[in-house]
Motif scaffolding. Sequence first.
Motif, PDB file in Angstrom:
ATOM      1  N   SER A   1      20.917  25.027 -19.066  1.00  0.00           N
ATOM      2  CA  SER A   1      21.074  25.346 -17.653  1.00  0.00           C
ATOM      3  C   SER A   1      22.553  25.539 -17.330  1.00  0.00           C
ATOM      4  O   SER A   1      23.367  24.652 -17.578  1.00  0.00           O
TER       5      SER A   1
ATOM      6  N   GLY B   1      15.608  26.664 -21.969  1.00  0.00           N
ATOM      7  CA  GLY B   1      15.949  26.911 -20.579  1.00  0.00           C
ATOM      8  C   GLY B   1      16.249  28.373 -20.342  1.00  0.00           C
ATOM      9  O   GLY B   1      16.298  29.180 -21.277  1.00  0.00           O
ATOM     10  N   HIS B   2      16.464  28.703 -19.077  1.00  0.00           N
ATOM     11  CA  HIS B   2      16.633  30.112 -18.714  1.00  0.00           C
ATOM     12  C   HIS B   2      17.926  30.711 -19.250  1.00  0.00           C
ATOM     13  O   HIS B   2      18.098  31.928 -19.254  1.00  0.00           O
ATOM     14  N   GLU B   3      18.850  29.883 -19.731  1.00  0.00           N
ATOM     15  CA  GLU B   3      20.115  30.390 -20.257  1.00  0.00           C
ATOM     16  C   GLU B   3      20.071  30.671 -21.758  1.00  0.00           C
ATOM     17  O   GLU B   3      21.060  31.130 -22.335  1.00  0.00           O
TER      18      GLU B   3
END
Length: 385
Positions: A216, A247-249
């Motif tokens: 994140s 995660g989205h990263e």
Amino acid sequence: MNTRSTHIAFIHKEFPFGGAEKVTLDTANYLCSHGYVVTILTTKHNEQLYPQGCKKLFKVELLPPHNIKSSKAVANFVRDFINNHKVSVLVTSRELLYAKWLKSQTKVKLVFELHSSPYYEFLDIEEKKANSLLTKIIYNCGIQWITTQFYRSKYKRVYGWADAYGVLCEAYKQTVANELKLSSGNKLWVLPNSVEPATPIAWNKQKVIVFIGRLSYRDKRVDRLLRIWQKAQPQLEGWQLKIVGDGHEKESLQQQALLLGLKELSFEGQSNHVKQYYDEAAMLCLTSSFEGWPMSVAEAQANGVVPLVFDSFLGAKEMIPTSNEGIRVAPFDEAAFAEALVQLGNNPERLERMRKCVVEKANTYSIDKAGEAWMNMLSHLLTEN
């Protein structure tokens, strides 16, 4: 106080998920073992994410699939569950916009549990100012004052409806008390995180460095760690860095790693058996902008893994009070972090000494200590007029 008929409920968006949910899991099991009835209310039950070998003494109830902070459907469900199942205390780590309404509809006591560093939003504002000339101009033109006042009012609002307000350590308790100008007779309670002793501890470590957590950008800032690794890796012969988590990263971090030409680096993905990484790792790195009481640091210490962190949150000083329990680096000096990593990685004798010290430090994070704090808070809450 007779706990046999006392029902405690925790509310989470997803469960289990991250560090906060892991804390709730341990707390819930502890309270159940001491006679309380505990239910976890959640919109998504991630049964595959329970730690390997975990035994659940509590129950899990699914909420309507809506926003737990503001949804009318969720609010009505929680109200009915509290009344139908005689819930005495509801614990939340999110601001429930229907909190006052809920108290008017039930006899429940509300506990707000702050899992992060108090007023971390102010640090977030300062970092935004530093990101570019445009955002610096915007924040200097009054937006910073407006944003700061918004968050101050949020903390005051939550403190107003909470019957008890939990923070992670004494330093955070003092911060909230000072900011809200509270007297000594306040609703603040220190509810520390706990970590189980590692059994067994793998003392024969490999040349492995780990990051364990969400990918994140807002808080964890693994992009810093990648730049640090670019500086440090050529001087750490035989060492490798493992990024454990999802995660989205993730995609952008993988792309950054390619652009930096990083070697001896792997993205391991999500794992519900992180002990295998603690068993092999000698060091753990945390390059966050802010934290509360990071479970990865506590778990690393319990497993004899030496943590290196940016000194960007007050809890860092309590988790790593001296250079024996880990290394704190001035935020956000990536060159200094890389240098500390290289020096420690090339000093096996010091690593060996620190390994024993971090385990001793982790012994102070016992579930009994954390559980006693919860029992004291609940006893006070349920016996006060």
